[in-house]
Design a protein around this motif. Structure first.
Motif, PDB file in Angstrom:
ATOM      1  N   GLY A  90       0.804  -1.215   0.000  1.00  0.00           N
ATOM      2  CA  GLY A  90       0.000   0.000   0.000  1.00  0.00           C
ATOM      3  C   GLY A  90       0.833   1.258   0.000  1.00  0.00           C
ATOM      4  O   GLY A  90       0.504   2.242  -0.674  1.00  0.00           O
ATOM      5  N   ASP A  97      -5.342  -3.955   0.371  1.00  0.00           N
ATOM      6  CA  ASP A  97      -4.863  -3.704   1.731  1.00  0.00           C
ATOM      7  C   ASP A  97      -3.981  -4.873   2.178  1.00  0.00           C
ATOM      8  O   ASP A  97      -4.318  -5.624   3.090  1.00  0.00           O
ATOM      9  CB  ASP A  97      -6.055  -3.522   2.671  1.00  0.00           C
ATOM     10  N   PRO A 100      -1.004  -3.166   6.021  1.00  0.00           N
ATOM     11  CA  PRO A 100      -1.299  -2.038   6.917  1.00  0.00           C
ATOM     12  C   PRO A 100      -0.179  -1.723   7.904  1.00  0.00           C
ATOM     13  O   PRO A 100       0.077  -0.547   8.193  1.00  0.00           O
ATOM     14  CB  PRO A 100      -2.577  -2.491   7.648  1.00  0.00           C
ATOM     15  N   ARG A 278       0.125 -10.327   3.382  1.00  0.00           N
ATOM     16  CA  ARG A 278      -0.617  -9.870   4.558  1.00  0.00           C
ATOM     17  C   ARG A 278      -0.194 -10.658   5.806  1.00  0.00           C
ATOM     18  O   ARG A 278      -0.158 -10.104   6.913  1.00  0.00           O
ATOM     19  CB  ARG A 278      -2.112 -10.017   4.307  1.00  0.00           C
TER      20      ARG A 278
END
Length: 514
Positions: A90, A97, A100, A278
């Protein structure tokens, strides 16, 4: 008082100061002017602050006027994530996403938007990162190469300076048996299942108030892309368990076959890959949260990067280690340390993985060994300096190649076979104008571009320059060999020539003078 009287008074004050031995405009009498020729005093109200002072680390004051409060005595956490390409984060503009926690880290530090690995597979890239040497210098190029013990190695240098050292490695490759264990008091693998132990180790160091260097290498984004429960349907509705063929390792022939016969291949493969990013991002978040909870985050230099990226059919291929396109060379690089790196800084200049080691040593005010190929990134993080040319290449399972990326141009020479999968076999040279053609589609080497001869000469000097002997070979057990072969690492490799020739193919048009 009139202007003339004011000027007269100032002149008399300057003369008086000179008579008592003080330079003009040196209000704090520390021997340095606040303006004028020579090194300038950045604080003329404190005699303890001037260009000749010794910076007190981590006190929030820039004693030596170099633009930063140095970080001597800081802890260092180096996090590398295998196969993580920058464009899927990102903070680098990706729409999903996926990252983060990495994005938050980038907002707290400096994000180097154009950081590049010098190669597209793990062993030579990590060797370059931790030694700040080009591949032609460290020679850790073959799938069984061992990192030479004679080269200064970052973990070992920090251990000699009194740092507690530990590494937690998750990798298909047995890095610790290949010379990467030097300088570490604690060696753990795999890293992904050891994050709780990493956090416990950090708590031990904080309690003992020990300076430490921690290297963590996560490998979730590497093939096979098999996300854990809770992640597997994060970016695609299908589970990888229902689409195992799209999550496993594919060789180059399988890549092209799947790409041609199944238009859904790229979507599924990228979805599983993003889910694995992720997962690594979650580990990064846990480490950062623990550093902050322990109250040591602001005296810890955190660097996040990768060894290389990954292909997803941008040039009809997948995986890595086979080409030198930007999808496999463009890596993330984030540095966080409030004392030396302004938060929120986005650096556009080109940098390399070989710049990481001298950056860490510079921040810690430790000597940088002679012979390193990289340069500290701290000036660029403060908005000073220029980008650096990339020189690299690989000698991997199937191909030898040289890459030069400089001044918005990119040159690749691959004498064994072409890296251009969509073109003819005899095209051994590639030249791209990255400003006009960032996707590397229009090979300017075919038309005799004016700068082609310049890059040919540069590549020739690089590959034919003096170099140390080839690295020694590591012998793996049968289980390790089988695992590496399943991932395509131990396919037969060509023998390296003593000095690879760099000359254009005979069919290429003649180059015009620069």
């Amino acid at each position: 008082m009139s202007a003339s009287r004011t000027l007269r008074a100032l002149a008399l004050a300057a003369v008086a100061a000179a008579l008592v031995g003080l330079p003009p405009w040196d209000a704090d009498a520390d021997g340095y002017r606040s303006f004028g020729p020579g090194p300038r005093d950045c604080n003329d109200r404190s005699a303890a602050v001037h260009p000749g002072a010794n910076d007190v680390p981590l006190d929030g004051v820039d004693q030596d006027c170099d633009g930063a409060d140095r970080a001597a005595g800081s802890n260092v956490v180096l996090i590398t994530i295998d196969t993580l390409r920058a464009r899927n984060l990102g903070i680098y503009g990706y729409e999903r996403d996926t990252s983060p926690h990495i994005d938050a880290l980038g907002r707290e530090g400096a994000v180097f938007l154009n950081a590049f690995s010098s190669t597209s597979w793990t062993i030579p890239s990590l060797a370059s990162l931790l030694t700040s040497r080009h591949a032609t210098q460290h020679r850790t190029l073959q799938p069984r190469s061992k990192l030479p013990e004679t080269l200064p190695y970052l973990p070992e240098l920090l251990q000699r300076e009194g740092y507690e050292t530990a590494t937690f490695i998750q990798s298909a490759y047995p890095l610790l048996a290949m010379g990467f264990a030097r300088g570490f008091a604690l060696l753990e693998r795999p890293a992904n299942s050891k994050t709780p132990k990493i956090l416990a180790w950090l708590r031990e160091q904080a309690k003992a108030d020990e300076r430490f260097f921690l290297w963590v290498h996560y490998s979730e984004p590497h093939t096979p892309y098999t996300p854990s429960p809770g992640y597997d349907k994060l970016f695609v509705p299908e589970s990888w368990k229902d689409k195992r063929d799209f999550a496993r390792y594919w060789n180059s022939q399988e890549c092209m076959q799947f790409y041609d016969k199944d238009p859904d291949a790229a979507r599924l493969r990228m979805g599983f890959y993003d889910a694995r990013i992720r997962e690594s991002d979650q580990h990064v978040g846990e480490i950062m949260a623990e550093l902050k909870r322990l109250g040591i985050a602001d005296r810890t230099m955190v660097i996040l990067s990768a060894d290389h990226g990954e292909e997803f059919f941008e040039h009809r291929g997948c995986d890595h280690g086979q080409t030198l396109y930007d999808e496999v060379l463009h890596i993330p690089l984030i540095i966080r340390h409030p004392s030396v790196v302004p938060p929120g800084r986005r650096v556009t200049e080109q940098v390399r993985e070989i710049d990481v080691m001298p950056t860490i040593l510079d921040a810690l005010e430790l000597p940088i060994p002679p012979g390193v190929a990289g340069q500290s990134l701290l000036p660029l993080a403060r908005g000073e300096g220029r980008g650096r040319p990339l020189l690299g290449g690989f000698l991997s399972n199937t191909e030898q190649a040289v890459v030069i990326r400089h001044h918005g141009m990119k040159y690749v020479y691959s004498p064994n076979r072409t890296a251009l999968r969509q073109r003819q076999q005899q095209e051994t040279e590639e030249l791209y104008d990255l400003v006009a053609d960032p996707g590397e589609r229009n090979n300017l080497a075919l038309s005799g571009h004016p700068r082609l001869e310049y890059f040919r000469r540069k590549a020739k000097r690089w590959v034919e320059g003096p170099r140390p002997p080839a690295a020694t070979e590591v012998h793996f057990d049968e289980a390790t060999v089988a695992r590496l072969r399943a991932l395509g690492y131990l396919a037969p490799a060509p023998a390296p020539p003593a000095a690879p020739p760099v000359s254009p193919p005979s069919a290429a048009p003649p180059a015009r003078a620069q």
